[in-house]
Design an enzyme around this catalytic site. Structure first.
Site, PDB file in Angstrom:
ATOM      1  N   ASP A 323       0.868  -1.175   0.000  1.00  0.00           N
ATOM      2  CA  ASP A 323       0.000   0.000   0.000  1.00  0.00           C
ATOM      3  C   ASP A 323       0.906   1.227   0.000  1.00  0.00           C
ATOM      4  O   ASP A 323       2.065   1.157   0.437  1.00  0.00           O
ATOM      5  CB  ASP A 323      -0.888  -0.024   1.244  1.00  0.00           C
ATOM      6  N   ASP A 325       0.040   4.960   0.933  1.00  0.00           N
ATOM      7  CA  ASP A 325      -0.084   5.980   1.973  1.00  0.00           C
ATOM      8  C   ASP A 325      -0.095   5.355   3.366  1.00  0.00           C
ATOM      9  O   ASP A 325      -0.846   4.416   3.641  1.00  0.00           O
ATOM     10  CB  ASP A 325      -1.364   6.792   1.751  1.00  0.00           C
ATOM     11  N   SER A 368      -9.286   7.249  -4.094  1.00  0.00           N
ATOM     12  CA  SER A 368     -10.665   7.683  -4.329  1.00  0.00           C
ATOM     13  C   SER A 368     -10.769   9.187  -4.532  1.00  0.00           C
ATOM     14  O   SER A 368     -11.816   9.686  -4.970  1.00  0.00           O
ATOM     15  CB  SER A 368     -11.553   7.266  -3.150  1.00  0.00           C
ATOM     16  N   HIS A 402     -11.394   4.801  -8.221  1.00  0.00           N
ATOM     17  CA  HIS A 402     -12.828   4.794  -7.955  1.00  0.00           C
ATOM     18  C   HIS A 402     -13.143   5.085  -6.492  1.00  0.00           C
ATOM     19  O   HIS A 402     -12.287   4.952  -5.615  1.00  0.00           O
ATOM     20  CB  HIS A 402     -13.431   3.440  -8.357  1.00  0.00           C
TER      21      HIS A 402
END
Length: 489
Positions: A323, A325, A368, A402
């Site tokens: 991942d 962040d 997002s 998204h």
């Protein structure tokens, strides 16, 4: 045009000629020329004085793929034009390059030039010259090819497991195309002088069969069709080698009749191969002698290199997917400014340990903010490029733009990005470890069939930690996560 030129070199004298030709070229000038010295050691190269900026970097003798990666990662421009150090550009090359790149849409990742190989007009080309001439029919040749930097970041650049100037360009192009990009044919023309490698050059070229094994492992059995090549001669080489070995073995055991038959088959296959190579050449006594001798040597050498390559690629590949962040960099909500990128403590060292162990690395990141209108795809890409600059290289970047309400297949905790990363890397997803700071990261790993490692932060929910202790692995920091990943893999 916003472009840089990257030239990997081993210090060949043609480099100075190329730099002077670029200096004399009419058209938009590059932001800089980055010369990457791929000699293992030595004093800096002495380069001619020219009017634009030239930077020298070192890549430690790791091969042209690593040298090109060193160059483009140091560049800051939208486009990276790769040139080999033995080509020669025309007086209008920079203008033609500008015209080739101007107006290319975002779905076009690269522009490839046309190569011209000058041949002697007074005789037929010899074997080395025909080998160079074959470059003019190659679909993607990095002797002169320009790539978008963002596309290189997305796919991880050149695969440094290709140690020589062979197949690394086709592999990159296939991965770029699989990522959804197109490659455009440019109109610029670059001259590539014919190479002369000595009496046994064709035998030494058989080392590329090991790289063919890696191409098959990465892109499947039909990789030659994908690159626009013919079927190759490995099958015929294997038959020739088997008949030769059989003849020797039968003779050693006293089975003369069978040995004679096998030897005749070997001689016939070798003669067919030699005749095929002699026919288009100059047919001088030296060239005929060379073709006859090397035609006997090439089949067993080609098979040995292919076997070596197959054994190497059969070692199970592994990957760790991070991942972004709060795992690799400090979390800044909806980060769109590359200047705000701050690696978390220990990230660089942990990634270095994994790279040293031969583990492939990737990033899988929910963004997002794009769907919410806080970020653009360009700003996300710029931040990712800065992360790659500080902590890379990563072999793949998978980003979901998204929002939660979009019900896409890629947003974590769904497994889409993990599965896609494993596919791009050519790794069994069960040999992947996903490292992240939220329950969504470890849930995406579990849904894909990978192993999840949670690295809790102040933002990680207590119940996410408890579920991870039960269903996945938990590490105190990114360094510990790397150690856990090594144990799992």
């Amino acid at each position: 045009m916003n472009y840089s030129i990257v030239i990997p070199t081993t210090g060949r004298p043609q480099l100075a000629t190329l730099l002077r030709a670029l200096d004399a070229s009419r058209g938009p000038r590059p932001a800089e020329v980055i010369v990457v010295d791929d000699r293992p050691a030595g004093e800096p190269l002495t380069l001619p004085r020219i009017r634009f900026r030239v930077r020298q970097l070192r890549s430690g003798g790791r091969g042209p793929a690593a040298a090109r990666n060193t160059g483009w990662r140091a560049a800051r421009t939208e486009w990276i034009a790769f040139l080999d150090d033995d080509v020669l550009t025309d007086v209008d090359w920079t203008q033609r390059l500008s015209e080739d790149l101007d107006g290319l849409g975002d779905t076009v990742a690269a522009s490839v030039a046309r190569l011209d190989v000058p041949l002697p007009g007074y005789r037929r080309p010899d074997d080395d010259e025909r080998d160079t001439l074959a470059l003019t029919g190659a679909r993607w040749i990095t002797a002169d090819m320009a790539y978008r930097r963002s596309a290189l970041v997305e796919v991880g650049g050149f695969d440094e497991r290709f140690p020589r100037a062979f197949r690394e360009d086709a592999d990159l192009a296939l991965r770029v195309c699989k990522a959804g990009y197109r490659i455009a044919d440019g109109r610029r023309v670059t001259t590539h002088p014919a190479r002369s490698g000595g009496f046994l050059a064709s035998v030494r070229r058989q080392r590329g069969n090991a790289d063919n094994a890696l191409m098959r492992a990465k892109h499947g059995r039909h990789w030659r069709q994908l690159t626009g090549e013919g079927p190759g001669r490995l099958g015929r080489h294997a038959l020739t080698t088997l008949t030769g070995v059989a003849a020797a073995g039968l003779a050693a055991t006293g089975r003369r009749r069978a040995a004679t038959l096998a030897g005749g088959a070997w001689a016939g296959l070798t003669a067919e191969f030699a005749t095929r190579r002699i026919a288009p050449g100059p047919r001088t006594p030296r060239e005929i002698t060379r073709m006859v001798l090397t035609s006997a040597l090439i089949p067993p050498v080609a098979c040995a290199h292919r076997l070596r390559g197959e054994l190497r690629v059969r070692e199970p590949a592994a990957a760790v997917l991070f991942d972004r962040d709060d795992t690799l960099i400090e979390d800044v909500p909806y980060l769109g400014d590359p200047a705000g990128v701050r690696p978390v403590p220990g990230a660089a060292a942990a990634l270095g340990v994994l790279r040293s162990a031969g583990v492939q690395l990737g990033v899988v990141s929910n963004q997002s903010g794009v769907a919410r209108g806080y970020l653009t795809t360009d700003s996300v890409r710029a931040v990712n490029e800065r992360v790659d600059e500080l902590l890379g290289p990563f072999q793949t970047w998978q980003v979901c733009p998204h929002g939660p309400e979009d019900a896409c297949a890629c947003r974590k905790p769904r497994p889409g990005m993990v599965l896609r990363a494993a596919e791009v890397l050519g790794v069994d997803v069960r040999r992947c470890v996903v490292v992240g700071d939220t329950g969504a990261d470890v849930e995406a790993a579990a849904a894909a069939g990978a192993t999840g490692v949670l690295v809790p932060t102040a933002r990680t929910l207590p119940d996410e930690v408890e579920r991870a202790r039960r269903d996945a692995l938990v590490a105190t920091d990114v360094t510990a996560a790397a150690r856990l990943a090594m144990e799992v893999l």
